[in-house]
Design a protein around this motif. Sequence first.
Motif, PDB file in Angstrom:
ATOM      1  N   GLU A 103      98.475 -48.174 -12.621  1.00 53.83           N
ATOM      2  CA  GLU A 103      98.034 -46.795 -12.417  1.00 53.83           C
ATOM      3  C   GLU A 103      98.576 -46.253 -11.095  1.00 53.83           C
ATOM      4  O   GLU A 103      99.121 -45.141 -11.038  1.00 53.83           O
ATOM      5  CB  GLU A 103      96.502 -46.734 -12.407  1.00 53.83           C
ATOM      6  N   PHE A 104      98.453 -47.010 -10.032  1.00 55.61           N
ATOM      7  CA  PHE A 104      98.909 -46.556  -8.713  1.00 55.61           C
ATOM      8  C   PHE A 104     100.428 -46.440  -8.663  1.00 55.61           C
ATOM      9  O   PHE A 104     100.969 -45.508  -8.057  1.00 55.61           O
ATOM     10  CB  PHE A 104      98.405 -47.481  -7.613  1.00 55.61           C
ATOM     11  N   GLN A 110     105.059 -42.731  -8.446  1.00 57.30           N
ATOM     12  CA  GLN A 110     106.354 -42.259  -8.935  1.00 57.30           C
ATOM     13  C   GLN A 110     106.302 -40.808  -9.411  1.00 57.30           C
ATOM     14  O   GLN A 110     107.232 -40.043  -9.191  1.00 57.30           O
ATOM     15  CB  GLN A 110     106.844 -43.142 -10.087  1.00 57.30           C
ATOM     16  N   THR A 111     105.225 -40.434 -10.075  1.00 57.33           N
ATOM     17  CA  THR A 111     105.180 -39.110 -10.710  1.00 57.33           C
ATOM     18  C   THR A 111     104.579 -38.010  -9.838  1.00 57.33           C
ATOM     19  O   THR A 111     104.915 -36.843 -10.005  1.00 57.33           O
ATOM     20  CB  THR A 111     104.383 -39.160 -12.032  1.00 57.33           C
TER      21      THR A 111
END
Length: 180
Positions: free
Chosen positions: A72-73, A78-79
């Motif tokens: 998740e992290f 990245q996004t």
Amino acid sequence: MNFKNVLAILAFTGIVLSNTFAQQKIGYVNLPIVLANMSETASMEQTIQTYQKKYAESLRSKEELFQAKYQEFAERAQTENLTEAQLKPMEEELQKLGEGVQKYAQESEQKILLIRQELMAPIADKVQGKIKDLAIEKGYTYILNAMDGAGTSVVLNGPDGDNLTAELMTRLGIKLPEGQ
């Protein structure tokens, strides 16, 4: 004291010492074979395996949570184009989760060792009692374990008549396996 008296005392001391050493009788048992064939030991191992599975499942769950948070992290990093200030709490959370997983793994191992010791104590007491009875009845001063914990022979040579493994197993109500 003259020479004859000293010589007589030395001769008497030698006789007494040789009689003392000659009276000691030493036997041996192959304790790993005895323990491996006891129903109590098999039962103990089953109990320990149950605890190990329980702890392993819980550890796997904690590791999966850690992996999910990490994914998740990583995706968010990245996004979402996160700043250092936004990443820092995530890194700290991952670090705490990772430390928790390691701590749980270590505590689980320690708990298993304690359980093994608790379950082994009455088995060891039973075997020790039978060994003591055997020593008294057969006149043995010492009964040694023929193998060390790693399976290495400690008794390198001894009379077969002083190998008390089969008799100990009989007294414990267990059958000696074929070929041993």
